[in-house]
Design an enzyme around this catalytic site. Sequence first.
Site, mmCIF file in Angstrom:
data_model
loop_
_atom_site.group_PDB
_atom_site.id
_atom_site.type_symbol
_atom_site.label_atom_id
_atom_site.label_comp_id
_atom_site.label_asym_id
_atom_site.label_seq_id
_atom_site.Cartn_x
_atom_site.Cartn_y
_atom_site.Cartn_z
ATOM 1 N N ALA A 187 -5.382 55.083 76.122
ATOM 2 C CA ALA A 187 -4.018 55.589 76.309
ATOM 3 C C ALA A 187 -4.091 57.075 76.613
ATOM 4 O O ALA A 187 -5.041 57.759 76.225
ATOM 5 C CB ALA A 187 -3.187 55.351 75.046
ATOM 6 N N ALA A 189 -1.390 60.577 76.732
ATOM 7 C CA ALA A 189 -0.070 61.155 76.515
ATOM 8 C C ALA A 189 -0.074 62.591 77.014
ATOM 9 O O ALA A 189 -1.033 63.040 77.647
ATOM 10 C CB ALA A 189 0.301 61.083 75.034
ATOM 11 N N SER A 190 0.998 63.327 76.715
ATOM 12 C CA SER A 190 1.126 64.673 77.257
ATOM 13 C C SER A 190 0.146 65.654 76.628
ATOM 14 O O SER A 190 -0.285 66.609 77.278
ATOM 15 C CB SER A 190 2.558 65.185 77.041
ATOM 16 O OG SER A 190 2.881 65.179 75.661
ATOM 17 N N ALA A 192 -2.753 64.606 74.420
ATOM 18 C CA ALA A 192 -4.106 64.094 74.196
ATOM 19 C C ALA A 192 -4.251 62.710 74.810
ATOM 20 O O ALA A 192 -3.270 62.095 75.237
ATOM 21 C CB ALA A 192 -4.406 64.041 72.698
ATOM 22 N N GLN A 193 -5.492 62.234 74.852
ATOM 23 C CA GLN A 193 -5.764 60.869 75.271
ATOM 24 C C GLN A 193 -6.814 60.265 74.348
ATOM 25 O O GLN A 193 -7.542 60.976 73.657
ATOM 26 C CB GLN A 193 -6.208 60.805 76.721
ATOM 27 C CG GLN A 193 -7.465 61.562 77.058
ATOM 28 C CD GLN A 193 -7.663 61.656 78.570
ATOM 29 O OE1 GLN A 193 -6.788 62.132 79.304
ATOM 30 N NE2 GLN A 193 -8.815 61.204 79.045
ATOM 31 N N VAL A 194 -6.863 58.931 74.327
ATOM 32 C CA VAL A 194 -7.688 58.215 73.358
ATOM 33 C C VAL A 194 -8.721 57.363 74.091
ATOM 34 O O VAL A 194 -8.383 56.635 75.034
ATOM 35 C CB VAL A 194 -6.813 57.328 72.448
ATOM 36 C CG1 VAL A 194 -7.683 56.515 71.495
ATOM 37 C CG2 VAL A 194 -5.814 58.178 71.670
ATOM 38 N N LYS A 208 -9.740 60.815 69.798
ATOM 39 C CA LYS A 208 -8.502 61.448 70.258
ATOM 40 C C LYS A 208 -8.883 62.834 70.762
ATOM 41 O O LYS A 208 -9.263 63.709 69.984
ATOM 42 C CB LYS A 208 -7.484 61.538 69.125
ATOM 43 C CG LYS A 208 -6.135 62.095 69.554
ATOM 44 C CD LYS A 208 -5.137 62.037 68.407
ATOM 45 C CE LYS A 208 -3.782 62.583 68.820
ATOM 46 N NZ LYS A 208 -2.796 62.532 67.704
ATOM 47 N N ASP A 345 7.231 60.829 62.542
ATOM 48 C CA ASP A 345 7.246 60.304 63.910
ATOM 49 C C ASP A 345 7.028 58.798 63.878
ATOM 50 O O ASP A 345 6.244 58.248 64.650
ATOM 51 C CB ASP A 345 6.175 60.994 64.750
ATOM 52 C CG ASP A 345 6.332 60.718 66.247
ATOM 53 O OD1 ASP A 345 7.447 60.380 66.668
ATOM 54 O OD2 ASP A 345 5.331 60.832 66.976
#
Length: 531
Positions: A187, A189-190, A192-194, A208, A345
């Site tokens: 995945a 995101a704005s 970080a990425q995994v 991460k 969150d």
Amino acid sequence: ACSAAPSMLSLLSLALGLSLLTTSRPPAPRAAARLAASSAPSFSLPSPIETLKRLSSAEARELQRELLELAFEQDPQVVVRRSLDLARAVRVVGSETVQGLSSAAAAPEPPVILRRMCEELGATYVKLGQFIASSPTLFPPEYVQEFQKCLDATPPMPWSDVKEIVEAELGRPIGQVYASVDETPLAAASIAQVHAARLLSGEDVVLKVQKKGVQGSLKADLDLLYANARVLQLLGVVTAELSDVVATLRSAILEEIDFVLEAQRTEQFAEFLARSPELDGVVTVPKVYRAASASRLLTLERLYGVPLIDLESVRKYQPQPELALIVALNTWVSSVLTNEWFHADVHAGNLLVLTDGRVAFIDFGIVGAIPAATAEGMLDFVRSFPAGDMAGVGRALEKMGFTKELSEEQSAAFAKDIGEVIASIDSMTADIATTASAGAAASAIDETQLNRAVAAVARVAEGCRILAALAMHCILAAFGLRPSVHRGLPSGTGSASRASLRSSSSRSCTSTGTRLCSRPASTCSTTSGSR
């Protein structure tokens, strides 16, 4: 236990929702947003003389020192790069807008243009776009709808950048820590990425990895937004509330990019779960591998499961998805009441149902906390309400901040008013059920019952407006009416009910105004809408 869970969960959620409303920031921005949606915005600019006075004040000198400190913290290269990014974003979005205006297609709407600007400006503004998308009570619906697109996955970093960051954070070659790392992210995101990986010791993990340049650009952008808000506040163009909101967002987002802090929170939540025997084998969090983690890299146990949003997949591992949701909510509420902080969150994407049926909490980048006295009041509320202890309910609401501090006599009167609200609603509900079983319509109930309930709500409304609103909602629901606003009252209550409330409000201004209302009784309006 399963049958009792929903009722207890409802009470906990009710108390929690009320409490978070009173312990959060004042609702002025929300009210302003609603007002702006119905009327043209107006700004009162200070006069030139007033502006000069403000700029030469002690507050201005203090702000100058604060902004200089922020400026010295910036990386000049980042500031130059962000300036170039802004010019590029304006050029790209401006070109798209001009092309849209010159084509046969419909011209781009303002929400579309603003969303494209956020996307072009990068992580900071994408996060702000996500905030807009998640705040339908603060922003116009067309903006909320358009910014939903900011919630989608963002383009990932190339593997070369990922490897460079991982090795820089580890201080050694990637092969000395991981047996393998998938180059394609699970995945992105704005921020970080995994990536999926496996340690040399054989454990399956996820990496991460913070995106390249995010830390510097986020700080530069957020500091600029905060500086602008503070300057506008000094000039009297906006109130201090805007600066407070920007400061809170700035603090929360900067904490979100501190992966060392996120590792600490993940481990602390695991300790909270360990202190709760009833959650053993039911709820979990990923294990943190500290030796393979740093400020921009977080290595976590890989949990195999599906997000709670994918109900069809959830049913493969939990035949009753609603039970998994109840477990997640009960765990979260328990953390609010008994832990030093709670996951702030929580959405379906951050809740997993694992292949063994357990529920897992992930992503502790954003957390919140409430005062201990408020948590104690919430617990008192859920103990007192089922027992019918209205005095206990009144004291609990006082602890949660719904009223000012009351004397023993005032507290007893408040409890009596609350009891009257509950009794009137219970009476209506019982009569409606009896009428319905006899085949008659609910509207056959004598309107004096509704008047009694509305009058009781008016007495409580002096000091506990949110509780009064909930009570009114329950009254209308009992009659199958749709809640909407009519001069401060839900529509459908009937002219007699509104007259009863006005009359009751007028009487209660002196009888309860001194007890709960901070204003003199003579200054209180006798209409519910302004009270």
